[in-house]
Design a protein around this motif. Sequence first.
Motif, PDB file in Angstrom:
ATOM      1  N   PHE A 197      -3.659  44.195 -35.710  1.00 19.29           N
ATOM      2  CA  PHE A 197      -4.142  42.841 -36.229  1.00 19.29           C
ATOM      3  C   PHE A 197      -4.507  42.816 -37.877  1.00 19.29           C
ATOM      4  O   PHE A 197      -3.942  42.086 -38.584  1.00 19.29           O
ATOM      5  N   VAL A 206      -2.777  40.859 -40.888  1.00 19.25           N
ATOM      6  CA  VAL A 206      -3.474  40.194 -41.701  1.00 19.25           C
ATOM      7  C   VAL A 206      -3.417  40.702 -43.069  1.00 19.25           C
ATOM      8  O   VAL A 206      -3.323  40.205 -44.011  1.00 19.25           O
ATOM      9  N   ALA A 229      -0.418  39.299 -44.465  1.00 23.27           N
ATOM     10  CA  ALA A 229      -0.655  37.897 -44.544  1.00 23.27           C
ATOM     11  C   ALA A 229      -1.487  37.657 -45.760  1.00 23.27           C
ATOM     12  O   ALA A 229      -1.069  36.711 -46.693  1.00 23.27           O
ATOM     13  N   ARG A 230      -2.345  38.399 -46.138  1.00 24.86           N
ATOM     14  CA  ARG A 230      -2.956  38.409 -47.630  1.00 24.86           C
ATOM     15  C   ARG A 230      -2.016  38.629 -48.591  1.00 24.86           C
ATOM     16  O   ARG A 230      -2.024  37.919 -49.594  1.00 24.86           O
ATOM     17  N   MET A 279       1.062  38.150 -48.647  1.00 27.69           N
ATOM     18  CA  MET A 279       2.108  37.165 -48.696  1.00 27.69           C
ATOM     19  C   MET A 279       1.361  35.947 -49.615  1.00 27.69           C
ATOM     20  O   MET A 279       1.868  35.482 -50.510  1.00 27.69           O
ATOM     21  N   ALA A 280       0.059  35.720 -48.999  1.00 22.56           N
ATOM     22  CA  ALA A 280      -0.624  34.499 -49.585  1.00 22.56           C
ATOM     23  C   ALA A 280      -0.769  34.739 -51.163  1.00 22.56           C
ATOM     24  O   ALA A 280      -0.544  33.957 -52.044  1.00 22.56           O
ATOM     25  N   TRP A 307       2.363  34.352 -52.931  1.00 19.06           N
ATOM     26  CA  TRP A 307       3.099  32.790 -53.081  1.00 19.06           C
ATOM     27  C   TRP A 307       1.941  31.961 -54.128  1.00 19.06           C
ATOM     28  O   TRP A 307       2.312  31.113 -54.697  1.00 19.06           O
ATOM     29  N   GLN A 350       5.842  30.554 -43.936  1.00 13.23           N
ATOM     30  CA  GLN A 350       5.429  32.045 -43.606  1.00 13.23           C
ATOM     31  C   GLN A 350       4.059  32.199 -44.400  1.00 13.23           C
ATOM     32  O   GLN A 350       3.271  32.635 -43.911  1.00 13.23           O
ATOM     33  N   VAL A 351       3.942  31.783 -45.716  1.00 15.77           N
ATOM     34  CA  VAL A 351       2.940  31.816 -46.309  1.00 15.77           C
ATOM     35  C   VAL A 351       1.622  31.046 -45.830  1.00 15.77           C
ATOM     36  O   VAL A 351       0.463  31.461 -45.798  1.00 15.77           O
ATOM     37  N   TYR A 376       1.182  30.368 -42.654  1.00 14.49           N
ATOM     38  CA  TYR A 376       0.633  31.031 -41.559  1.00 14.49           C
ATOM     39  C   TYR A 376      -0.286  32.407 -42.007  1.00 14.49           C
ATOM     40  O   TYR A 376      -1.053  32.954 -41.544  1.00 14.49           O
ATOM     41  N   ALA A 377       0.505  32.865 -42.987  1.00 11.41           N
ATOM     42  CA  ALA A 377      -0.225  34.039 -43.860  1.00 11.41           C
ATOM     43  C   ALA A 377      -1.493  33.763 -44.032  1.00 11.41           C
ATOM     44  O   ALA A 377      -2.534  34.396 -44.109  1.00 11.41           O
ATOM     45  N   ARG A 378      -1.862  32.820 -44.979  1.00  6.77           N
ATOM     46  CA  ARG A 378      -3.032  32.195 -45.479  1.00  6.77           C
ATOM     47  C   ARG A 378      -4.034  31.757 -44.007  1.00  6.77           C
ATOM     48  O   ARG A 378      -5.182  32.202 -43.994  1.00  6.77           O
ATOM     49  N   MET A 383      -3.958  33.306 -41.232  1.00  8.07           N
ATOM     50  CA  MET A 383      -4.143  34.499 -40.638  1.00  8.07           C
ATOM     51  C   MET A 383      -5.261  35.130 -41.523  1.00  8.07           C
ATOM     52  O   MET A 383      -6.262  35.705 -40.793  1.00  8.07           O
ATOM     53  N   ALA A 384      -5.178  35.179 -42.716  1.00  5.80           N
ATOM     54  CA  ALA A 384      -6.024  35.682 -43.510  1.00  5.80           C
ATOM     55  C   ALA A 384      -7.563  34.944 -43.451  1.00  5.80           C
ATOM     56  O   ALA A 384      -8.375  35.639 -43.418  1.00  5.80           O
ATOM     57  N   TRP A 425      -9.298  35.975 -40.205  1.00  5.11           N
ATOM     58  CA  TRP A 425      -9.552  37.713 -40.132  1.00  5.11           C
ATOM     59  C   TRP A 425     -10.878  37.621 -40.829  1.00  5.11           C
ATOM     60  O   TRP A 425     -11.673  38.493 -40.808  1.00  5.11           O
ATOM     61  N   GLU A 426     -10.994  36.863 -42.223  1.00  2.00           N
ATOM     62  CA  GLU A 426     -12.251  36.865 -42.849  1.00  2.00           C
ATOM     63  C   GLU A 426     -13.306  36.661 -42.029  1.00  2.00           C
ATOM     64  O   GLU A 426     -14.343  37.046 -42.097  1.00  2.00           O
ATOM     65  N   TRP A 459      -2.333  33.394 -31.036  1.00  2.00           N
ATOM     66  CA  TRP A 459      -2.478  34.484 -32.071  1.00  2.00           C
ATOM     67  C   TRP A 459      -3.959  34.876 -32.232  1.00  2.00           C
ATOM     68  O   TRP A 459      -4.740  35.685 -32.529  1.00  2.00           O
ATOM     69  N   GLN A 476      -5.879  36.738 -29.545  1.00  2.00           N
ATOM     70  CA  GLN A 476      -5.496  38.211 -29.795  1.00  2.00           C
ATOM     71  C   GLN A 476      -6.194  38.789 -30.878  1.00  2.00           C
ATOM     72  O   GLN A 476      -6.670  39.968 -30.805  1.00  2.00           O
ATOM     73  N   ALA A 477      -6.417  37.940 -32.029  1.00  2.00           N
ATOM     74  CA  ALA A 477      -7.130  38.591 -33.321  1.00  2.00           C
ATOM     75  C   ALA A 477      -8.613  38.668 -33.015  1.00  2.00           C
ATOM     76  O   ALA A 477      -9.016  39.620 -33.247  1.00  2.00           O
ATOM     77  N   GLU A 508      -8.897  42.033 -30.742  1.00  2.00           N
ATOM     78  CA  GLU A 508      -8.744  43.099 -31.646  1.00  2.00           C
ATOM     79  C   GLU A 508     -10.093  43.198 -32.305  1.00  2.00           C
ATOM     80  O   GLU A 508     -10.520  44.263 -32.617  1.00  2.00           O
TER      81      GLU A 508
END
Lengths: 430, 430
Positions: free
Chosen positions: A161, A165, A168-169, A171-172, A175, B164-165, B167-169, B171-172, B175-176, B205, B208-209, B212
Motif C-alpha cells: 500500500f 500511495v 498515487a502521490r 500522479m496527483a 496532474w 486515475q489521478v 483515485y491517486a489523490r 489514496m494519497a 494514506w496521510e 481498498w 486493505q489500506a 496494512e
Amino acid sequence: MVDIATRVYNHKWKIDPIVRSMLDTDFYKLLMAQMIFRRQRDTRVTFSIINRSQHIRLADLIDAGELREQLDHVRSLSLTRGESTWLRGNMFYGRRQMFEPEFIAWLETFRLPPYELEEKDGQYELTFEGPWLETTFWEIPALAIITELRSRAVLKHMGRFELQVLYARAMARLWEKVKELKTLPDLSIADFGTRRRHSFLWQDWCVQALQEGLGKAFTGTSNCLIAMRRELEAVGTNAHELPMVYGALAPDDAELLKAPYHVLADWQEDYDGNLLVILPDTYGTTGFLKNAPSWLSRWTGIRVDSKDPIEGGEEAIAWWKAQGTDPRDRLIVFSDGLDVDAIKSIHAHFSGRVRFAFGWGTLLTNDFRGFAPDGLLDPFSIVCKVVSANGAPTVKLSDNPAKALGPPEEIERYKRVFDVSEQSVREVVV
Amino acid sequence: MVDIATRVYNHKWKIDPIVRSMLDTDFYKLLMAQMIFRRQRDTRVTFSIINRSQHIRLADLIDAGELREQLDHVRSLSLTRGESTWLRGNMFYGRRQMFEPEFIAWLETFRLPPYELEEKDGQYELTFEGPWLETTFWEIPALAIITELRSRAVLKHMGRFELQVLYARAMARLWEKVKELKTLPDLSIADFGTRRRHSFLWQDWCVQALQEGLGKAFTGTSNCLIAMRRELEAVGTNAHELPMVYGALAPDDAELLKAPYHVLADWQEDYDGNLLVILPDTYGTTGFLKNAPSWLSRWTGIRVDSKDPIEGGEEAIAWWKAQGTDPRDRLIVFSDGLDVDAIKSIHAHFSGRVRFAFGWGTLLTNDFRGFAPDGLLDPFSIVCKVVSANGAPTVKLSDNPAKALGPPEEIERYKRVFDVSEQSVREVVV
C-alpha cells in the motif's frame, strides 16, 4: 479469472529488465549516430558515467551484480523487425526517410559494446570504450538503468500500500503540474526525461498524462520506443558530445576554435528544418555567438541548456537581431532542469517576442521529491559523457562552471581559446 | 497477454452491479435480523430513503432506469453456499454459532422484497414496505446503490487520466490519515463506511489500506462481504431502528417510555460480551441514562452517535461512576461523522479514563471532498430509516435536532414522554 499463461510467463524472467528495446533511447542518439556513421566511423571514444551528486553513494545502494545483469541484458538486445520498420517508414520532423537504408541496415546488426565496471569510494566507475558510433548508444540506457536501480533499491523496502500511495502521490503531483501548464497559451512542450526517469513505466505514464492533459501543447517525446508505441512525435536534435569530440580531435587551437561550427556545418548537410537547432553552450554561449558564421542565423533555433534561461534567451534574441533576423521567426528550446515554475516565468517573459518550446526532463519523469525519507527518491544529477576521443581528453565548459568537464589544464586551455571570462555558477539540481 | 475469456465474460454483464452479494451489508443487520426473526416476525414496517442534503437533486443526477436496474439486481441475489458456510462456521465477537441454524436456513431462502420508487421535486422517494425481517435488509444496499450511482454520474464525464489521478489523490489523502492515526497509542478503529461509501471497490481498498497501515489498531469492518474475503472481524451491534419500532408499537406513553430498555432486555437474551453496547440517543441520551435500569451498567459499553463526542463521552463516564462502575472497565464507541481530527481530539481527551473505539464511516470510505468541481463528489447526508411500524409512525429524536425524524406532533409527544429539554444543533456533514 487468473491468466495462468501470463503468470507463468512472467515467472520465467530471471530479472525485471529496465531497458527492453534498442529504441528505449533518445531520438537525438539516432540522428547523431547517423552523422557519426557517415563521417566518423573510425573515431574511438570513451564515455563515462559521472555522478555529480557525490553524496548519493550509488555503490552502497545498488548491487553490483544487479547492475551487471541489467547492463548485460541491454547488450543482448537488437533492433526488432517492427522497430526497424518504424524507423524506415515513420515521418520524423515532417520528413520521410530521415535515416538512410545503409544506416538502418547497420543498426539492425548492432549490439551494444562491452562496458567496464569498477567500484571506488562508494561510487561506480562505469566506462564504455570503443568506436564512437557504438559507445554513443550507451549513454541513455546506462543512465536509465542506474537511475531506476536506485529507485528500486528504495522501493524494495516499501509495502504494497505504501507503493500504491507513492505512485498515487506522484500522479496527483504531475496532474497538478499539467493543470497549471494548461493555463499557458501557445505552449509547446516535449518529454526529454528518458535518461534520469524514475522508471520506464513511470515515464510512459507521464507521457500519456501529458498527452491527455495538454493535447496539442504536448509536442512529443525524446524516447523513441514511447513515441512509436504511443504514436507520438519523436523529438530531439543534437548534444554536447558532437562539439566535444570534434574539439578533442582538433590538431591545434585554431582548429579547436572552429570545431563547434564544423559540427554544425556537417549537421546541416544531413538535416534541415526544425532539426537545425544550435546548441551553443559547449564552450560558452557568448563566445560561440560572437564568432558564429552568418549562415547560422538562418538556422531555426537555439537551445538554452546551461545558462539562466532568461539571460540565455535574451542573448539569443539580441544575436538574431544583430544578424538582422526577426526573433519571432526563430525558436528557442529551453531544456535545463525545468519545472512548472520556470516554464511559467520563461513563458511570461518571452511571449510574443520569440517562438519557444520546452524540453521537460527529469522533473517531469522523476519528481518524487519528498516522497521517501531523507530524499531517497529525489532525482539526482548524473550524466554519461564522452571523456576522450582518439586518446585526447574532451572538454565541456558550458555556461555554468558547475557543469564543466575535463582535465583542469585542458579546461584552462579551452577557456583561453574560446575567450571565456567569468561565469556565474547555477546550482545543478538534475 | 489479453485474457480473452475475462474480457468476453465482462462484456456479458448488462449492468455493472453495485451490490453483488447478500453479505455486502453491515453486520449489525444480521444481528438485528436474528432478533427480529425470533421476536418480531409479524411486525410490518416501512423503510424510507431520506436525503438530508436536499441541495443534491438526486433525481436529476441519477437515471431512474439505472437505479431500478441496480435495485432489481439486488433482488436477484441470495446467500451463496460459501457465504452461508462462513456465517455458520466463522467466529464472531469471539463466539461460534452466533447465528442459529433456523435463522440461517431462513436467510438462505431470503430475497429482498419489492420497492416503491417515485420522483418528486428532483428527489427520489424510495420506500420498502413489508415484514420488518425483510425490509430491514434494504437499508444498506439501497444507500450504497444511491451513493455509488451518484459517484458514477459524476465520474462518467471524466477522462481516463483524470480518473486515475482522482483515485491517486484519494489514496494519497487516505494514506496521510493513516499516517496520522498511526501516531496514536492504543488506537482501536473499525470501518463503518459501507452505506455511504464512494463505491464498493473503494471501500475494499480503504479497508486493505487500514489493514496494512494500522495493523492491530484496525479491528475490523462492518461489511460482512469484505470481512469474509479479507479474513477480518465483522463488527457492529445494533441501530436506532430497534427502539424506533419498539416505540411505535408501544400502546401508550408508559410503555413507550419503557421501549428503549425493552429492546436492550431482548438484546441481552440473544447476545453478550462486546455486543452489549448501548445506543442511548434514540430519544435523547440524558433521559435514557437517567431512567436506565441498573443492569445496563453491567453492559460492556455505550455508543456515542449524535451528541458532541466529548460531551457524550463525559456523560457516559459520569453515569458509570454514578452506578459505582469503573469507566476504565467500560467501552465507548464513537461513530458520528468521524474524521482524523475528531479521532485525535477524542483520543487525547479520554486516554486512560475509559476504553474507547472508533467506528469510522463516510469520511473513511467517501472522502472525495474537493476532488470534483462544485463538490460534486463530496459525501452527503442520506439515510434509510424505518418510518412506520404496523401503521404507526416511528420517531427518532437523537441528541441533535438536525437528525430528528417523524411527524412533528409525534416528535412533540416523544419529547414530552422522554422529558427532552433544549438540545443543541450540530451540523450534519454525513
